[in-house]
Design a protein around this motif. Structure first.
Motif, PDB file in Angstrom:
ATOM      1  N   ILE A  23       0.861  -1.183   0.000  1.00 32.26           N
ATOM      2  CA  ILE A  23       0.000   0.000   0.000  1.00 32.26           C
ATOM      3  C   ILE A  23       0.895   1.229   0.000  1.00 32.26           C
ATOM      4  CG2 ILE A  23      -1.588   1.377   1.425  1.00 32.26           C
ATOM      5  CD1 ILE A  23      -2.810  -1.262   2.341  1.00 32.26           C
ATOM      6  N   GLY A  24       0.505   2.203  -0.762  1.00 31.22           N
ATOM      7  CA  GLY A  24       1.198   3.485  -0.683  1.00 31.22           C
ATOM      8  C   GLY A  24       2.515   3.515  -1.420  1.00 31.22           C
ATOM      9  N   ALA A  66       3.764   7.406  -4.088  1.00 31.75           N
ATOM     10  CA  ALA A  66       4.168   7.862  -2.766  1.00 31.75           C
ATOM     11  C   ALA A  66       5.660   8.184  -2.783  1.00 31.75           C
ATOM     12  CB  ALA A  66       3.872   6.794  -1.725  1.00 31.75           C
ATOM     13  N   LEU A  91     -12.004   8.270   9.546  1.00 34.48           N
ATOM     14  CA  LEU A  91     -10.555   8.176   9.766  1.00 34.48           C
ATOM     15  C   LEU A  91     -10.161   8.687  11.150  1.00 34.48           C
ATOM     16  CD1 LEU A  91      -9.314   9.240   6.209  1.00 34.48           C
ATOM     17  CD2 LEU A  91      -9.177   6.953   7.229  1.00 34.48           C
ATOM     18  N   GLU A 111     -10.126   6.827  -0.459  1.00 33.43           N
ATOM     19  CA  GLU A 111      -9.677   7.700   0.635  1.00 33.43           C
ATOM     20  C   GLU A 111      -9.491   6.936   1.944  1.00 33.43           C
ATOM     21  OE1 GLU A 111     -11.325  12.064  -0.704  1.00 33.43           O
ATOM     22  OE2 GLU A 111     -12.458  11.008   0.827  1.00 33.43           O
ATOM     23  N   SER A 139      -7.544   4.161   2.385  1.00 32.55           N
ATOM     24  CA  SER A 139      -6.161   3.680   2.501  1.00 32.55           C
ATOM     25  C   SER A 139      -5.978   2.181   2.632  1.00 32.55           C
ATOM     26  CB  SER A 139      -5.453   4.387   3.672  1.00 32.55           C
ATOM     27  OG  SER A 139      -4.158   3.867   3.824  1.00 32.55           O
ATOM     28  N   THR A 140      -6.561   1.556   3.628  1.00 28.18           N
ATOM     29  CA  THR A 140      -6.267   0.132   3.826  1.00 28.18           C
ATOM     30  C   THR A 140      -7.500  -0.729   3.608  1.00 28.18           C
ATOM     31  OG1 THR A 140      -6.817   0.090   6.161  1.00 28.18           O
ATOM     32  CG2 THR A 140      -4.552   0.708   5.593  1.00 28.18           C
ATOM     33  N   ASN A 171      -9.583  -0.908   6.719  1.00 28.77           N
ATOM     34  CA  ASN A 171     -10.540   0.201   6.839  1.00 28.77           C
ATOM     35  C   ASN A 171     -11.757  -0.021   5.956  1.00 28.77           C
ATOM     36  OD1 ASN A 171      -9.285   1.739   8.757  1.00 28.77           O
ATOM     37  ND2 ASN A 171      -8.275   3.117   7.290  1.00 28.77           N
TER      38      ASN A 171
END
Lengths: 494, 293, 303
Positions: free
Chosen positions: B286-287, B291, C149, C180, C182-183, C186
């Protein structure tokens, strides 16, 4: 917070493949080249066996004959070993590592070029789904040659303070579950370390090894450096017992491994054994459950369960046992069993009639032992050797199903309560090849991976292989490693 | 009147205790002039069995001890031997060594312990690897001790040989059962006394005295022994050991070396008694795209 | 018989391993869908589309044109289903509703200060109320990602359930805006919150944030739906939105739904694609299956 609703006992069933079925998507067989009859690959050429005896290799999915394979006897093995010894002394051991490397790179590339043909033949001869031979077996085999090629001129960096030397002639005997891949696992490190090879593929799956022999001949590898002799157990025994064989590498059952270990007693032969397994796949209540279910499926149904490191014992923590089993059963319904050449097939044919009978016998044993049988509702083809994906619930350590290697798509499910119990159960077995651990907690992962008496531990994943990653067992699962830097060691004297 | 000397009873060493052999048998050790030196236990297969039980129960604790701590303990053994140097020299002379060779053997044995003490927390770094697999997984291989090792120690090099074999075995976290030299057993018992007083947990090293011909089949066919090391020359015994080892796929090693040579100490002997364990774990992805890091 | 549904502690939502999800998805994408099964999938996918225009420059003219297309996907080809719905801003609901009279095509409206959702509860509720009053069959709301978040899960939950109340008989789609979040952990948690708060559908994205819908994200949401179904027997729908523009990808999604949730979800009642350009690509593929020749864009109308 609570919500109150009125309803009848809810229907929570799921149905699959009723409304939308996938049309057959068979991989084409048009481009493959198979001879009617294959001789023995000795000293760089295909020669007929001295006995003139051949046996049939069949497609286990259709029971149709694919080709005739030569049966090597002691005389043929002697020719092959002598060819290897001569090539070793005259050419191979003198050749600089840099040059050896280039031959091995060539072989890697040629496998890549003919990857599709290899995949189709592997599937036809062995019964594994084309998806696996195409996406796993064949690319991994090529990558294995590619990885070890690079080691050939760098061996002094692998073992500090040593000047490693080759052993001579390696006699290699491989199983039928990953025919080409196991040939690669054996031949690539042997060549990289400067040894010559006499390899015997399994009698039900000789074809891709023989196709590999064709590539080896085309690659210009000096004659005799690699020899491939086909046949049954007797042929293997002749290799093991040949006085000019300096090293024996065997992958197969623990029973045969023990016979080999005994047979070479009193000789100076080196040996590595990669034998059976009965791995625990341990699912904790804090695991990523959906991925764990995939891991269980991949662990036991990959290659019809014909995998020595198969996760054939599921240990599931009691708090999540119901949901894991529920999900597993639903997932099994989506496994497509059938024509191995169909690109959508998940589970292909059992490798041989003999193996199917063995699996069926274990299913009977499980039923007689009182374990609860569950099988996917799929239908099986009328011809060929097939087995439904199978679970046995409510098993315990004392069930034979839990203790013995079945080598088929049969999973024994046990529950456990605590970490200690999981460790105890996982290790309470004479085997020690692999283990799986599913939990989201890092410190628990490292506790478990450290405590497993097994050579490969997959945490939050299962049945992953890579040329750089050493593979091999503890305890009765054998000794020596294949893959990675450690895979060089069995072929060198330090 | 001169003082009557107190004679030492040479017992065997199992699980941190010094029992007599359960068989009650002994053999008389004599010097060159055929004068009696000591009565030595003639250990039986039951002594061996008890020693394996002790070694197995010590394995979990010893193998999971911090490598640094194992190193300290081995160093402590060396310290204790240094203090008993004279006793070892005297025993070697009693068993036929010259003073010079006895002193050389003892000091080399002590130094060898120090050598392996230092390897305890380093061999994993030399023999472990991080493997750059092509998929999104972290993958590493580390050596782990094989388990319980049955050792038939060298016959001639009764102290140095013994230590040269036992040290790489236990430095790597294994536990062992050792049959010491039959003709020169004294130092092995004194070494056991050193072990007993130097923080080595009971059961990590078990030393029995006796005759190889009576015991080698048991050393090699015991189903709870993971590896066997044979350091003698009898080719018939070697062959049977190798055959028996196949019963439970024991790792079998024939270490016949000139133990006085410096190249006879090396971490590759430790590696023989290690299993390579490879661990896989996914690496979340991720990222990365876009990034900046 | 009375049953209660326990609202879980969303901090304890099941964890997800991203690499494992990716591997599972890779398996779906290697399914080979050919011939009759492909044609069936193409028609099914077409019938699951929410044809969407959500632009600042939307006009009633544009909306009317899109509505005509929705009902007449490709009159030259026979047996072509309509799309499932059109999706517009609240002020265009009435236009769309009128244009689609008698077609069976639903009108969906985004609401709750789409796409950011950054306004007061009052404004969001009145936004929804307006769209419902204008005749919207379906409401596509956005969750408050900022609150999520920050860990204010009960805020997010309460907001969804209060909007669900205002929806009345209109079906509620809850947009998580996964790009938005991210994971995957989430995304799973937000899915659970939306489902337990009363969502009829959960939806990945507004289409205004990258990344929009992806197969891994959708799989995690499908698994949340599955767990809820196992517990309650209640079906919650799924709508990946944004970024699905090829037939091939749409079929991969169908395979994923099919092998995760099964036959019950293979209907536009429970599965939708939020997409616009996908429709013509599907039509081109259907034409290819019919005529055997590869198609060109100029032969398919674009509204």
């Amino acid at each position: 917070m609570n919500k109150t609703k009125t309803s009848e006992q809810p229907d929570t069933s799921l149905n699959f493949f009723n409304d939308w079925k996938y049309a057959p998507a068979p991989e084409s067989k048009d481009h493959i080249q198979l001879k009617k009859q294959y001789g023995l690959f000795i000293n760089g050429e295909f020669v007929p066996p001295t006995s003139k005896k051949y046996f049939d290799t069949i497609n286990p999915a259709t029971e149709e004959k694919l080709a005739e394979i030569a049966e090597a006897d002691e005389k043929d093995v002697d020719l092959a070993v002598n060819a290897a010894a001569k090539a070793y002394n005259n050419v191979w051991k003198k050749m600089p590592g840099k040059e050896r490397a280039k031959y091995i790179y060539r072989i890697a590339r040629m496998i890549q070029e003919r990857a599709r043909e290899f995949a189709v033949i592997e599937t036809m001869d062995g019964g594994k789904p084309i998806r696996e031979s195409r996406d796993i077996d064949v690319p991994l085999a090529a990558n294995h040659f590619f990885y070890y090629a690079g080691w050939a001129d760098k061996l002094n960096y692998a073992f500090p303070n040593r000047n490693p030397q080759p052993l001579g002639v390696a006699g290699q005997i491989i199983p039928w579950n990953f025919p080409l891949l196991m040939a690669a696992w054996k031949i690539a490190p042997a060549l990289a370390t400067g040894n010559c090879v006499v390899l015997k593929p399994a009698e039900t799956t000789s074809l891709t090894a023989l196709k590999l022999a064709e590539i080896i001949a085309e690659s210009g590898l000096p004659n005799g450096v690699v020899n491939i002799v086909t046949g049954f157990g007797k042929t293997g025994a002749a290799i093991v017992n040949h006085p000019k064989v300096n090293k024996v590498a065997f992958t197969g059952s623990t029973d045969v491994g023990k016979i080999i270990q005994k047979a070479i007693a009193g000789t100076s032969k080196r040996v590595t054994l990669e034998l059976g397994g009965k791995a625990a796949n341990i699912v904790f209540d804090d695991a990523p459950i959906d991925q764990a279910v995939e891991g269980i499926v991949n662990g036991i149904f990959f290659n019809q369960g014909h995998v020595c490191c198969a996760g054939s014992r599921l240990l599931v923590q009691e708090g999540v046992a119901d949901i894991v089993i529920r999900k597993l059963k639903d997932r099994m319904e989506t496994l497509i069993v059938g024509d191995p050449l169909d690109k959508n097939t998940d589970i292909g044919a059992i490798n041989s009639k003999e193996q199917l009978l063995k699996i069926q016998e274990y299913i009977k044993i499980g039923i007689n032992e009182g374990a609860e049988l569950h099988q996917s509702s799929c239908s099986l083809p009328n011809k060929g050797f097939f087995c439904k994906p199978t679970l046995f619930l409510n098993t315990s350590q004392s069930h034979r199903l839990v203790q013995e290697e079945i080598f088929g798509p049969v999973l024994a499910v046990q529950t456990f309560r605590t970490v200690e119990e999981a460790i105890e159960k996982a290790n309470n077995i004479p085997y020690g090849l692999s283990a799986g651990i599913w939990t989201d907690k890092g410190s628990k992962i490292f506790n478990l991976t450290t405590k497993m008496r097994a050579g490969v531990v997959w945490a939050n994943t299962y049945n992953k292989f890579d040329p750089t990653s050493p593979f091999g067992g503890y305890k009765e699962s054998g000794f020596g490693r294949e893959g990675g830097l450690h895979g060089l060691l069995p072929y060198l004297s330090l | 009147m001169s003082r009557i000397e107190v004679l030492k009873t040479y017992k065997i060493y199992i699980g941190g205790q010094f029992p007599r052999t359960e068989s009650g048998r002994y053999y008389s050790l004599t010097n060159k002039k055929n004068e009696p030196i000591a009565n030595v236990s003639l250990s039986s297969r039951k002594d061996f069995r008890n020693a394996v039980v002790a070694a197995r129960s010590a394995f979990g604790g010893w193998s999971s001890r911090a490598a640094f701590n194992r190193g300290q303990i081995l160093y402590r053994v060396a310290e204790m031997m240094e203090g008993r140097k004279d006793q070892f020299v005297k025993e070697l002379i009693l068993q036929g060594s010259t003073k010079k060779s006895a002193e050389a053997e003892v000091t080399m044995a002590i130094d060898r312990l120090v050598y392996y003490s230092g390897w305890c927390d380093k061999y994993m770094q030399v023999f472990g690897t991080v493997n750059p697999v092509a998929s999104s997984h972290f993958n590493f291989s580390v050596p782990e001790p094989t388990g319980v090792v049955a050792i038939i120690a060298p016959e001639e090099s009764s102290l140095l040989g013994l230590i040269s074999v036992v040290a790489p075995c236990i430095a790597g976290g294994n536990t062992c059962v050792v049959l010491s030299s039959n003709s020169k057993p004294l130092c092995s018992v004194t070494f056991a006394e050193v072990l007993a007083t130097s923080d080595v947990p009971g059961g990590v090293v078990n030393i029995i005295t006796g005759i190889s011909s009576e015991l080698y089949t048991h050393f090699s066919n015991h189903m709870d022994v993971n590896a066997v090391i044979y350091c003698r020359e009898n080719s018939e015994e070697k062959k049977i050991i190798a055959q028996n080892s196949s019963l439970n796929v024991k790792r079998t090693f024939f270490w016949t070396k000139d133990w006085l040579k410096s190249e006879s100490e090396n971490p590759y002997l430790m590696l023989d008694l290690q299993e390579i364990k490879t661990t896989w774990h996914p690496i979340e992805n991720i990222g990365i795209a876009g990034a900046k890091y | 018989m009375m049953t209660t549904i326990d609202i879980p502690n969303f901090r304890m939502s099941p964890v997800v391993d991203q690499v494992g999800v990716e591997e599972r998805v890779a398996r779906f994408t290697t399914r080979s869908i050919k011939k009759s099964s492909k044609l069936q999938a193409l028609k099914l996918a077409l019938n699951m589309i929410d044809l969407t225009t959500l632009e600042g420059k939307d006009t009633s003219g544009k909306v009317k044109q899109m509505c005509y297309k929705a009902a007449h996907m490709c009159d030259q080809l026979q047996d072509i289903p309509t799309v499932a719905a059109v999706c517009v801003y609240p002020n265009h609901v009435r236009t769309a509703k009128t244009a689609l009279t008698g077609t069976g095509i639903k009108v969906a409206s985004v609401a709750t200060a789409f796409p950011s959702g950054n306004t007061t509860r009052e404004v969001k509720l009145s936004d929804v109320r307006f769209a419902v009053d204008e005749g919207a069959d379906e409401i596509d709301m956005v969750i408050s990602r900022g609150e999520f978040l920050e860990g204010n899960y009960s805020f997010v939950f309460d907001e969804i359930s209060s909007i669900k109340e205002v929806c009345g008989s209109s079906r509620l789609k809850v947009i998580l805006e996964t790009g938005e979040l991210s994971t995957l952990d989430n995304i799973r948690r937000a899915s659970d919150i939306a489902i337990y708060a009363g969502a009829d559908f959960i939806k990945t994205s507004t289409g205004k944030i990258q990344p929009a819908a992806t197969m891994p994200v959708t799989l995690v949401m499908l698994q949340a739906i599955k767990d809820y179904y196992y517990k309650t027997g209640k079906i919650v729908g799924m709508k990946p939105a944004g970024g699905i523009s090829s037939s091939k990808l749409a079929i991969h999604y169908l395979v994923m739904v099919h092998e995760t949730l099964g036959d019950k979800w293979l209907t536009n009642e429970w599965f939708r694609f939020g997409a616009s350009s996908l429709a013509n690509d599907i039509l081109m593929q259907i034409a290819k299956e019919k005529y055997g020749t590869y198609q060109g864009k100029d032969y398919f109308s674009n509204d």
